[in-house]
Write a protein that holds these residues in place. Structure first.
Motif, PDB file in Angstrom:
ATOM      1  N   VAL A 278      19.678 -19.484  20.550  1.00  6.96           N
ATOM      2  CA  VAL A 278      19.457 -19.723  21.977  1.00  6.96           C
ATOM      3  C   VAL A 278      19.818 -18.473  22.769  1.00  6.96           C
ATOM      4  O   VAL A 278      19.073 -18.046  23.671  1.00  6.96           O
ATOM      5  N   LYS A 279      20.938 -17.858  22.449  1.00  6.73           N
ATOM      6  CA  LYS A 279      21.377 -16.660  23.164  1.00  6.73           C
ATOM      7  C   LYS A 279      20.383 -15.511  23.019  1.00  6.73           C
ATOM      8  O   LYS A 279      20.192 -14.730  23.951  1.00  6.73           O
ATOM      9  N   GLU A 280      19.733 -15.446  21.852  1.00  9.49           N
ATOM     10  CA  GLU A 280      18.813 -14.338  21.600  1.00  9.49           C
ATOM     11  C   GLU A 280      17.347 -14.716  21.831  1.00  9.49           C
ATOM     12  O   GLU A 280      16.444 -13.920  21.542  1.00  9.49           O
ATOM     13  N   GLY A 281      17.096 -15.932  22.319  1.00  6.88           N
ATOM     14  CA  GLY A 281      15.725 -16.348  22.610  1.00  6.88           C
ATOM     15  C   GLY A 281      14.876 -16.572  21.378  1.00  6.88           C
ATOM     16  O   GLY A 281      13.652 -16.401  21.412  1.00  6.88           O
ATOM     17  N   ARG A 282      15.492 -16.993  20.273  1.00 11.82           N
ATOM     18  CA  ARG A 282      14.768 -17.212  19.010  1.00 11.82           C
ATOM     19  C   ARG A 282      14.478 -18.702  18.812  1.00 11.82           C
ATOM     20  O   ARG A 282      14.867 -19.308  17.814  1.00 11.82           O
ATOM     21  N   VAL A 283      13.803 -19.308  19.767  1.00 10.37           N
ATOM     22  CA  VAL A 283      13.432 -20.718  19.699  1.00 10.37           C
ATOM     23  C   VAL A 283      11.914 -20.790  19.722  1.00 10.37           C
ATOM     24  O   VAL A 283      11.283 -20.376  20.693  1.00 10.37           O
ATOM     25  N   GLU A 284      11.290 -21.289  18.641  1.00  7.90           N
ATOM     26  CA  GLU A 284       9.838 -21.256  18.501  1.00  7.90           C
ATOM     27  C   GLU A 284       9.280 -22.642  18.194  1.00  7.90           C
ATOM     28  O   GLU A 284       9.804 -23.363  17.336  1.00  7.90           O
ATOM     29  N   GLN A 285       8.207 -22.990  18.872  1.00  5.63           N
ATOM     30  CA  GLN A 285       7.503 -24.242  18.593  1.00  5.63           C
ATOM     31  C   GLN A 285       6.386 -23.981  17.582  1.00  5.63           C
ATOM     32  O   GLN A 285       5.653 -22.998  17.689  1.00  5.63           O
ATOM     33  N   LEU A 286       6.264 -24.856  16.584  1.00  5.84           N
ATOM     34  CA  LEU A 286       5.220 -24.764  15.571  1.00  5.84           C
ATOM     35  C   LEU A 286       4.295 -25.966  15.697  1.00  5.84           C
ATOM     36  O   LEU A 286       4.735 -27.060  16.045  1.00  5.84           O
ATOM     37  N   GLU A 287       3.005 -25.763  15.402  1.00  6.62           N
ATOM     38  CA  GLU A 287       2.065 -26.890  15.450  1.00  6.62           C
ATOM     39  C   GLU A 287       2.305 -27.777  14.233  1.00  6.62           C
ATOM     40  O   GLU A 287       2.102 -27.358  13.090  1.00  6.62           O
ATOM     41  N   THR A 288       2.704 -29.008  14.488  1.00  2.00           N
ATOM     42  CA  THR A 288       3.125 -29.896  13.403  1.00  2.00           C
ATOM     43  C   THR A 288       2.053 -30.113  12.353  1.00  2.00           C
ATOM     44  O   THR A 288       2.344 -30.158  11.159  1.00  2.00           O
ATOM     45  N   ASN A 289       0.790 -30.256  12.765  1.00  2.00           N
ATOM     46  CA  ASN A 289      -0.259 -30.535  11.784  1.00  2.00           C
ATOM     47  C   ASN A 289      -0.468 -29.395  10.805  1.00  2.00           C
ATOM     48  O   ASN A 289      -0.820 -29.618   9.646  1.00  2.00           O
ATOM     49  N   ILE A 290      -0.248 -28.170  11.261  1.00  2.00           N
ATOM     50  CA  ILE A 290      -0.455 -27.016  10.383  1.00  2.00           C
ATOM     51  C   ILE A 290       0.711 -26.847   9.416  1.00  2.00           C
ATOM     52  O   ILE A 290       0.501 -26.583   8.229  1.00  2.00           O
ATOM     53  N   VAL A 291       1.938 -27.002   9.895  1.00  2.00           N
ATOM     54  CA  VAL A 291       3.096 -26.746   9.026  1.00  2.00           C
ATOM     55  C   VAL A 291       3.510 -27.961   8.217  1.00  2.00           C
ATOM     56  O   VAL A 291       4.372 -27.853   7.345  1.00  2.00           O
ATOM     57  N   SER A 292       2.895 -29.123   8.481  1.00  2.00           N
ATOM     58  CA  SER A 292       3.385 -30.342   7.850  1.00  2.00           C
ATOM     59  C   SER A 292       2.392 -31.039   6.927  1.00  2.00           C
ATOM     60  O   SER A 292       2.800 -31.687   5.972  1.00  2.00           O
ATOM     61  N   ARG A 293       1.111 -30.967   7.231  1.00  2.00           N
ATOM     62  CA  ARG A 293       0.146 -31.675   6.395  1.00  2.00           C
ATOM     63  C   ARG A 293      -0.038 -30.957   5.061  1.00  2.00           C
ATOM     64  O   ARG A 293      -0.361 -29.771   5.029  1.00  2.00           O
ATOM     65  N   PRO A 294       0.147 -31.667   3.956  1.00  5.98           N
ATOM     66  CA  PRO A 294       0.000 -31.042   2.638  1.00  5.98           C
ATOM     67  C   PRO A 294      -1.468 -30.875   2.268  1.00  5.98           C
ATOM     68  O   PRO A 294      -2.012 -31.560   1.406  1.00  5.98           O
ATOM     69  N   GLY A 295      -2.118 -29.945   2.951  1.00  5.98           N
ATOM     70  CA  GLY A 295      -3.542 -29.705   2.740  1.00  5.98           C
ATOM     71  C   GLY A 295      -3.855 -28.227   2.810  1.00  5.98           C
ATOM     72  O   GLY A 295      -2.966 -27.377   2.654  1.00  5.98           O
TER      73      GLY A 295
END
Length: 319
Positions: A278-295
């Motif tokens: 948080v202090k260094e601004g290293r908070v990133e949102q990832l698209e759930t369908n891309i990083v989670s679907r086993p495809g």
């Protein structure tokens, strides 16, 4: 993998997207199918027989012309193999690629087996984890050809893609797709190899605003590890809910999240301003369908994680 309420955020993110990957990593298929790269030798013709992820031996009598998919990751696989014109049924949860929205719907989390039967599919792609063993068994008892998978790691995804290619006469396309995915995996590993062991970033990943995260023996833990990160939530198996106090104590270097909340909602939590990420601004949102679907997009997700953890190394390595 819609905007979730407080309750459905946990339910859908863990059941719809992650249910098939939360178990211990074990081999996926029980047959003697040749390893990836040999599928061109299998591609003789039909009928073909394979053993799916439920350890069921399935014979596909002829090349399928009408295919139904009951799970988003399998739908993505079918389209990635060039089978889009053969798709006659999917679920309301399917949202990729865009053309899937025009395909007949056969249910959501609950499958309308009568609707499936009425569409007269030659092949049904399913998952016992998401669709339920009862649904898969019922479709088979109705005389439909069903192959179902539960990929628990990247090798399991490769096996699933290879088998779907074999079952549909798209073995060469499966080889090409797996080859592309393996190159993406190799790039992530190349990036990770450039990070000294004592410089590996500590990573916290949350899949819901209620702090559900990935512990040991989960797909997401494998991706973080392949990307060269150290998952701070190891020590517990599967998906679990962590406490806010523990996350502060773990003091991650990077925070990744896959739910719809704004970044500011995460960084403003009580005590979280002391977290290094948080202090260094290293908070990133990832698209759930891309990083989670086993495809077929899961290795793209792996690279998204690599980029989020080591942006500078990623930039110089991915040139």
């Amino acid at each position: 993998m819609k905007r979730w309420t407080r309750i459905s955020a946990i339910w859908l993110s863990l059941l719809l997207v992650f249910a098939v990957v939360g178990c211990a990593s074990t081999p996926n298929a029980g047959d003697s199918t040749p390893v990836v790269g040999d599928s061109g030798k299998q591609e003789a013709g039909f009928p073909v027989t394979l053993t799916d992820g439920t350890h069921t031996k399935v014979t596909v009598k002829k090349e399928p012309k009408r295919i139904i998919s009951l799970i988003p990751s399998m739908t993505e696989t079918a389209y990635a193999l060039g089978l889009g014109e053969r798709m006659v049924g999917v679920t309301t949860n399917d949202d990729y690629p865009a053309e899937v929205k025009k395909v007949e719907k056969v249910g959501d989390m609950n499958i309308d087996t009568e609707k499936v039967l009425s569409l007269k599919p030659d092949l049904v792609l399913a998952s016992e984890g998401l669709n339920g063993k009862e649904t898969v068994d019922k479709l088979r008892k109705l005389g439909l050809t069903v192959i179902a998978y539960e990929p628990e790691d990247l090798n399991g995804v490769f096996q699933q893609i290879q088998d779907v290619g074999k079952a549909t006469g798209a073995g060469k396309e499966a080889d090409r797709l797996i080859g592309k995915m393996k190159k993406e995996k190799q790039l992530a590993e190349k990036i990770a190899a450039k990070v000294p062991a004592d410089k590996q970033a500590k990573v916290w990943i949350e899949v819901s605003s209620d702090l559900y995260t990935a512990g040991d023996e989960t797909f997401m833990n494998e991706l973080i590890t392949l990307a060269g990160g150290k998952n701070v939530a190891t020590g517990e198996k599967g998906w679990f809910q962590a406490s806010s106090e523990n996350v502060v104590k773990w003091n991650p270097d990077v925070i990744l999240y896959t739910h719809p909340d704004k970044k500011e909602k995460i960084t403003s939590r009580g005590g979280w301003k002391s977290i290094r990420a948080v202090k260094e601004g290293r908070v990133e949102q990832l698209e759930t369908n891309i990083v989670s679907r086993p495809g077929p997009r899961i290795t793209e997700g792996l690279l998204l994680i690599s980029k989020a953890i080591y942006p500078e190394i990623y930039a110089e390595t991915a040139k």
